[in-house]
Write an enzyme that holds these catalytic residues in place. Structure first.
Site, PDB file in Angstrom:
ATOM      1  N   CYS A 116       0.837  -1.202   0.000  1.00 18.46           N
ATOM      2  CA  CYS A 116       0.000   0.000   0.000  1.00 18.46           C
ATOM      3  C   CYS A 116       0.865   1.242   0.000  1.00 18.46           C
ATOM      4  O   CYS A 116       1.711   1.397   0.866  1.00 18.46           O
ATOM      5  CB  CYS A 116      -0.923   0.004   1.217  1.00 18.46           C
ATOM      6  SG  CYS A 116      -1.929   1.485   1.359  1.00 18.46           S
ATOM      7  N   GLY A 117       0.640   2.127  -0.963  1.00 18.75           N
ATOM      8  CA  GLY A 117       1.435   3.332  -1.065  1.00 18.75           C
ATOM      9  C   GLY A 117       0.845   4.527  -0.368  1.00 18.75           C
ATOM     10  O   GLY A 117       1.481   5.571  -0.277  1.00 18.75           O
TER      11      GLY A 117
END
Length: 283
Positions: A116-117
């Site tokens: 997840c960025g």
């Protein structure tokens, strides 16, 4: 220190109970701490390699940078293992004056996983960024890319995935320049791989930032996984008009694509694909 790949021993089990011990190779995963002007900004998990590109692309996608010239220095020398050896897992970014206002940016929590960025963003209001390279809604009857070109991209990306070939454990992103005549083969500009799909995209964007190519208005980015909100946002922040993925998009990714004029393509596996936003770019 793991680096790009790591060797391990694995036991392979068969349906009849047979067991075979053998050597295997894994994609590397290590933390990278990013500091901005002496303050901790985030820690993300990534596959080491092309780290300068990844830091630049990440900061572009976060709305911190619009040009590589805004960075004075990225220093990796302070990252140390417990035994005192350098591991290059800390990036100290020194920005030119006036580049970044922490008060205007908002708070970001420290940890971001390789899956997840945007997980480190402190509030839902801060998730969505405003691009310095906004895209305009395409005009009907003026296609940007042909269906045949789009369908060719997954195989060309897969052919360039050397880390996946050796480990089976990495995502990839490839940036293609679309020919003006819509007939010639698209030019593959760069491919990057990482355990995190958002990291692979960040490395591509960082490469383009270093090359002075932004905005990437004449390109398509092909990714090996699904089309998530964060990937659509990263494309928009770099001015990329088309994001193509081999798997499905999320509902928020499609909504963002419609709002920011990014053409979101899913289920592109070489024979057919679905266009979920702005299909008028394809024809």
């Amino acid at each position: 220190m793991v680096r790009l790949t790591a060797r391990t021993r694995v036991h392979t089990f068969g349906p009849e109970g047979e067991i075979r011990a053998r050597a295997d190779k894994l994609a590397g995963e290590e933390p990278l701490e990013v500091q901005l002007d002496g303050e901790q900004f985030t820690v993300t998990m990534r596959t080491p390699g092309h780290d300068v590109e990844m830091v630049l692309g990440f900061l572009l996608a976060e709305g911190v940078l619009t040009s590589a010239d805004q960075v004075r220095e990225i220093d990796f020398s302070s990252g140390l293992d417990p035994d005192g050896r350098r591991n290059y897992n800390v990036a100290k970014v020194s920005l030119r004056p006036g580049t970044f206002d922490p008060a205007a940016y908002g708070e970001r929590k420290v940890y971001t996983s390789s899956a997840c960025g945007i997980c480190g963003t402190a509030s839902i209001e801060e998730v969505r960024k405003t691009s310095a390279f906004p895209l305009f809604a395409p005009l009907t009857g003026m296609p940007f890319v042909s269906p045949a070109t789009v369908l060719s991209l997954p195989d060309r990306l897969r052919d360039a995935q050397s880390l996946f070939d050796s480990t089976g454990g990495s995502h990839a992103a490839g940036l293609f320049r679309v020919p003006s005549d819509a007939v010639a083969e698209p030019e593959l500009l760069v491919v990057r791989e990482d355990v995190g799909r958002h990291n692979a995209v960040d490395k591509v964007l960082g490469w383009a930032l270093q090359q002075g190519l932004l905005p990437l208005s004449g390109t398509v980015i092909q990714v090996s996984g699904r089309a998530s909100f964060e990937l659509v946002q990263k494309a928009g922040m770099a001015g990329i008009p088309v994001l193509s993925a081999v798997s499905a998009p999320s509902s928020l990714a499609v909504e963002l694509g419609r709002d920011t004029n990014v053409t979101v393509i899913g289920f592109n596996r070489g024979k057919t694909f679905n266009a979920y936003s702005h299909p008028e770019r394809i024809g």
